[in-house]
Scaffold this active site. Structure first.
Site, PDB file in Angstrom:
ATOM      1  N   ALA A 110      81.674  35.897  59.238  1.00  0.00           N
ATOM      2  CA  ALA A 110      80.444  35.105  59.345  1.00  0.00           C
ATOM      3  C   ALA A 110      80.810  33.626  59.336  1.00  0.00           C
ATOM      4  O   ALA A 110      81.962  33.266  59.025  1.00  0.00           O
ATOM      5  CB  ALA A 110      79.509  35.419  58.176  1.00  0.00           C
ATOM      6  N   LYS A 111      79.902  32.779  59.687  1.00  0.00           N
ATOM      7  CA  LYS A 111      80.149  31.330  59.598  1.00  0.00           C
ATOM      8  C   LYS A 111      78.801  30.630  59.695  1.00  0.00           C
ATOM      9  O   LYS A 111      77.847  31.162  60.263  1.00  0.00           O
ATOM     10  CB  LYS A 111      81.043  30.866  60.753  1.00  0.00           C
ATOM     11  CG  LYS A 111      81.729  29.532  60.496  1.00  0.00           C
ATOM     12  CD  LYS A 111      83.007  29.689  59.698  1.00  0.00           C
ATOM     13  CE  LYS A 111      83.662  28.353  59.422  1.00  0.00           C
ATOM     14  NZ  LYS A 111      84.991  28.521  58.814  1.00  0.00           N
ATOM     15  N   GLY A 112      78.754  29.410  59.160  1.00  0.00           N
ATOM     16  CA  GLY A 112      77.526  28.635  59.253  1.00  0.00           C
ATOM     17  C   GLY A 112      77.832  27.171  59.460  1.00  0.00           C
ATOM     18  O   GLY A 112      78.979  26.737  59.342  1.00  0.00           O
TER      19      GLY A 112
END
Ligand code: NAD
Length: 421
Positions: A110-112
């Protein structure tokens, strides 16, 4: 190809897809599931209104992407930078899927990110931005769903506000929702230095295979933040000579060696790298041409293209940053005999100690710093040698070998899950 991407623009997601495509011939029957990696599982795009200190209102754009959750909850950092884009966050989430699987950590990718220059906000504005962003992505994150961590432009303080916001909304203290927290809030000893230390371990092991000692080795480092400064410090304390450094303010060199501890102190006090005493200020182009044994890109992606790859005067590139080398540059470097230790192995020290932090938070039982260092060292060295062994056996680059190991694990899990419905 996802419909909203511009195929004409070479962007990080395109690099990620090309790296995945290069693994296809090595996956056997699992290749059936390869498209799983070409479509993020879910993408959230959020508007973040922030009331400024002068009472005015500014909107920022934020993202959280779950690339793949076949092997466990999502795990990946949050980036605050003015150039953050959906495309970049998608690529970074994809690299997290590969990295977590290459290290055999029980996480998906995941990443943001938020498209903001944090240096232009006051501390109170930054806190409001972080809390609103956390609240907006609250439907995706959680200790058993998706666990953010620091990345470019974010740090322990941002993680503290994220944890507090999530905990307030839950009505309970939830330490395991983020990693990279301060020790006082359930963080782990050794987390802050983990990525840089891991870069050094990967570099040292790769150097061993090439008969390249650390002592007296010449090292150039791009990016002097969390990752670059710690990696440079590890090299320097082991007897290497740091000949060039670069950060967003510019590049510096000293062929007799830069005093890394002094550089860290100078930047910590708010000074610019280019203004520190005892170094020569050089252009960006000159930085890349400085002769070195080890080159450590530890800033942002897309830094080394095919043209630059033809000119680099180094023996080993160890990717502290995510995605610093474009696929066509990989080919040039391979043909020139310059080894690249890929990001998905080289900078995995951070997520490995994040994993330790998450485990410690679940059990509320904390390990000593020595235990963290020893476990990190063992996992990093073993993962590097597993990749190096496969690369030799299959006659492929270290990057392709790391992708083969990771994709095999991810797609085998996918195969077992099956499709719903
Ligand atoms: P940071 O914000 O602490 O430092 C970033 C550094 O890069 C700063 O010195 C900045 O001045 C420099 N920089 C930014 N843009 C630049 C440019 N265009 N040219 C030259 N220098 C530039 O960030 P960090 O945490 O050290 O992350 C650096 C890289 O490492 C990123 O690619 C990140 O995704 C990756 N990474 C970080 C971690 C972690 O634990 N922090 C883990 C794995 C990978």
């Amino acid at each position: 190809m996802l419909s909203f991407l511009d195929p004409a623009k070479p962007q990080p997601w395109a690099s990620f897809i090309e790296q995945v495509d290069r693994v296809a011939p090595h996956l056997g029957k699992l290749g059936y599931w390869l498209d799983t990696l070409k479509y993020p599982k879910r993408i959230l795009n959020v508007g973040i209104p922030v009331r400024r200190d002068d009472g005015s209102l500014t909107y920022f754009e934020g993202y959280r992407v779950h690339h793949n959750l076949s092997r466990g909850p999502g795990k990946g950092g949050v980036r605050f930078h003015p150039n953050v884009s959906m495309n970049e966050v998608m690529a970074l989430s994809g690299w997290m899927t590969i990295k977590n699987a290459a290290l055999n950590l029980p996480f998906g990718g995941a990443k943001g990110g938020v498209r903001v220059d944090p240096a232009l906000l006051s501390v109170t504005e930054l806190e409001r931005l972080t809390r609103r962003y956390t609240s907006e992505i609250g439907i995706l994150i959680g200790p058993d769903k998706d666990i953010p961590a620091p990345d470019v432009g974010t740090d322990e303080q941002i993680m503290s506000w994220m944890m507090d916001t999530y905990s307030v909304n839950k009505g309970a203290t939830v330490t395991g929702v983020v990693t990279g927290k301060p020790i006082s809030l359930g963080g782990s000893l050794g987390r802050r230095e983990a990525t840089g230390r891991g870069v050094f371990v990967a570099a040292r092991e790769a150097g061993l295979l090439q008969g390249l000692a650390i002592k007296d080795a010449r090292v150039a480092v791009q990016g002097f933040g969390n990752v670059g400064s710690v990696a440079a410090q590890c090299f320097a304390t082991s007897g290497a000579i740091i000949v060039a450094l670069q950060d967003a303010s510019g590049s510096v060199s000293n062929s007799a060696g830069i005093d890394v501890a002094a550089a860290i102190a100078h930047v910590k006090d708010g000074g610019l790298l280019v203004d520190m005493p005892g170094v020569e200020s050089i252009s960006t182009e000159e930085f890349w041409l400085v002769p070195s044994d080890y080159l450590i890109p530890a800033a942002i992606e897309g830094q080394i293209d095919a043209v630059l790859a033809e000119k680099l005067d180094t023996k080993l590139i160890v990717e502290g940053a995510n995605g610093p080398t474009l696929p066509e540059a990989d080919d040039v470097l391979e043909s020139r005999g310059i080894t690249v230790v890929p990001d998905v192995i080289a900078n995995a020290g951070g997520v490995t100690v994040s994993y330790f932090e998450w485990v410690q938070d679940f059990s509320s039982f904390f390990w000593t710093e020595q235990e963290i260092h020893d476990r990190l060292e063992n996992i990093m060295a073993a993962a590097f040698h597993e990749v190096a062994y496969l690369a030799k056996e299959r006659k492929v680059s270290l990057r392709t070998a790391a992708f083969i190991i990771a994709c095999t694990r991810i797609l085998a899990a996918r195969d077992r899950h099956g499709l719903y419905p």
